[in-house]
Design a protein around this motif. Structure first.
Motif, PDB file in Angstrom:
ATOM      1  N   ILE A   2       0.845  -1.197   0.000  1.00  0.00           N
ATOM      2  CA  ILE A   2       0.000   0.000   0.000  1.00  0.00           C
ATOM      3  C   ILE A   2       0.879   1.245   0.000  1.00  0.00           C
ATOM      4  CG2 ILE A   2      -1.684   1.314   1.354  1.00  0.00           C
ATOM      5  CD1 ILE A   2      -2.824  -1.379   2.278  1.00  0.00           C
ATOM      6  N   GLY A   3       1.959   1.220   0.767  1.00  0.00           N
ATOM      7  CA  GLY A   3       2.884   2.355   0.805  1.00  0.00           C
ATOM      8  C   GLY A   3       3.517   2.629  -0.544  1.00  0.00           C
ATOM      9  N   VAL A   4       3.896   1.572  -1.257  1.00  0.00           N
ATOM     10  CA  VAL A   4       4.503   1.730  -2.581  1.00  0.00           C
ATOM     11  C   VAL A   4       3.479   2.294  -3.571  1.00  0.00           C
ATOM     12  CG1 VAL A   4       5.458   0.457  -4.540  1.00  0.00           C
ATOM     13  CG2 VAL A   4       6.263  -0.020  -2.236  1.00  0.00           C
ATOM     14  N   ILE A   5       2.260   1.779  -3.520  1.00  0.00           N
ATOM     15  CA  ILE A   5       1.214   2.259  -4.435  1.00  0.00           C
ATOM     16  C   ILE A   5       0.896   3.720  -4.171  1.00  0.00           C
ATOM     17  CG2 ILE A   5      -1.223   1.994  -5.037  1.00  0.00           C
ATOM     18  CD1 ILE A   5      -0.832  -1.035  -4.610  1.00  0.00           C
ATOM     19  N   SER A  51       2.882   5.928  -2.829  1.00  0.00           N
ATOM     20  CA  SER A  51       4.039   6.716  -3.239  1.00  0.00           C
ATOM     21  C   SER A  51       4.028   6.977  -4.739  1.00  0.00           C
ATOM     22  CB  SER A  51       5.333   5.994  -2.869  1.00  0.00           C
ATOM     23  OG  SER A  51       5.423   5.817  -1.490  1.00  0.00           O
ATOM     24  N   ILE A  52       3.744   5.943  -5.515  1.00  0.00           N
ATOM     25  CA  ILE A  52       3.680   6.110  -6.973  1.00  0.00           C
ATOM     26  C   ILE A  52       2.536   7.033  -7.357  1.00  0.00           C
ATOM     27  CG2 ILE A  52       3.237   4.864  -9.132  1.00  0.00           C
ATOM     28  CD1 ILE A  52       4.794   2.503  -7.879  1.00  0.00           C
ATOM     29  N   LEU A  53       1.393   6.891  -6.684  1.00  0.00           N
ATOM     30  CA  LEU A  53       0.258   7.773  -6.949  1.00  0.00           C
ATOM     31  C   LEU A  53       0.605   9.234  -6.675  1.00  0.00           C
ATOM     32  CD1 LEU A  53      -2.862   8.051  -7.539  1.00  0.00           C
ATOM     33  CD2 LEU A  53      -3.124   7.963  -5.064  1.00  0.00           C
ATOM     34  N   LEU A  54       1.310   9.477  -5.568  1.00  0.00           N
ATOM     35  CA  LEU A  54       1.700  10.852  -5.240  1.00  0.00           C
ATOM     36  C   LEU A  54       2.673  11.420  -6.267  1.00  0.00           C
ATOM     37  CD1 LEU A  54       2.050  10.768  -1.365  1.00  0.00           C
ATOM     38  CD2 LEU A  54       0.432  12.098  -2.700  1.00  0.00           C
ATOM     39  N   ILE A  55       3.589  10.613  -6.751  1.00  0.00           N
ATOM     40  CA  ILE A  55       4.520  11.081  -7.778  1.00  0.00           C
ATOM     41  C   ILE A  55       3.769  11.459  -9.038  1.00  0.00           C
ATOM     42  CG2 ILE A  55       6.380  10.330  -9.309  1.00  0.00           C
ATOM     43  CD1 ILE A  55       7.446   8.682  -6.911  1.00  0.00           C
ATOM     44  N   ILE A  56       2.806  10.636  -9.441  1.00  0.00           N
ATOM     45  CA  ILE A  56       2.014  10.935 -10.641  1.00  0.00           C
ATOM     46  C   ILE A  56       1.201  12.205 -10.454  1.00  0.00           C
ATOM     47  CG2 ILE A  56       0.099  10.097 -12.056  1.00  0.00           C
ATOM     48  CD1 ILE A  56       1.221   7.256 -11.592  1.00  0.00           C
TER      49      ILE A  56
END
Length: 70
Positions: free
Chosen positions: A5-8, A10-15
């Protein structure tokens, strides 16, 4: 599971951060006027603001719980 969940998040925030463009840049507004994917530029900015705040809150929650369990 929590790390995933943390990785997902993090990627969402970058996008989301890459989608946010400065006000003087017409990238988001021209994209929004050519296609109705994001709606008007003001509603797209509001949606991205809400999504960013929600993502940051979830990220801090996941990071805090991961740090407390280890």
């Amino acid at each position: 599971m929590l790390k995933l969940i943390g990785v997902i998040v993090s990627i969402l925030l970058i996008i989301v951060i890459f989608l946010r463009t400065p006000q003087e840049n017409v990238g988001l507004s021209s994209f929004a006027t050519k296609s109705d994917i994001l709606g008007s530029p003001s509603s797209a900015e509001r949606f991205l603001n809400i999504l960013t705040v929600f993502g940051i809150a979830v990220y801090f929650g996941v990071a805090l719980s991961l740090n407390l369990t280890s």
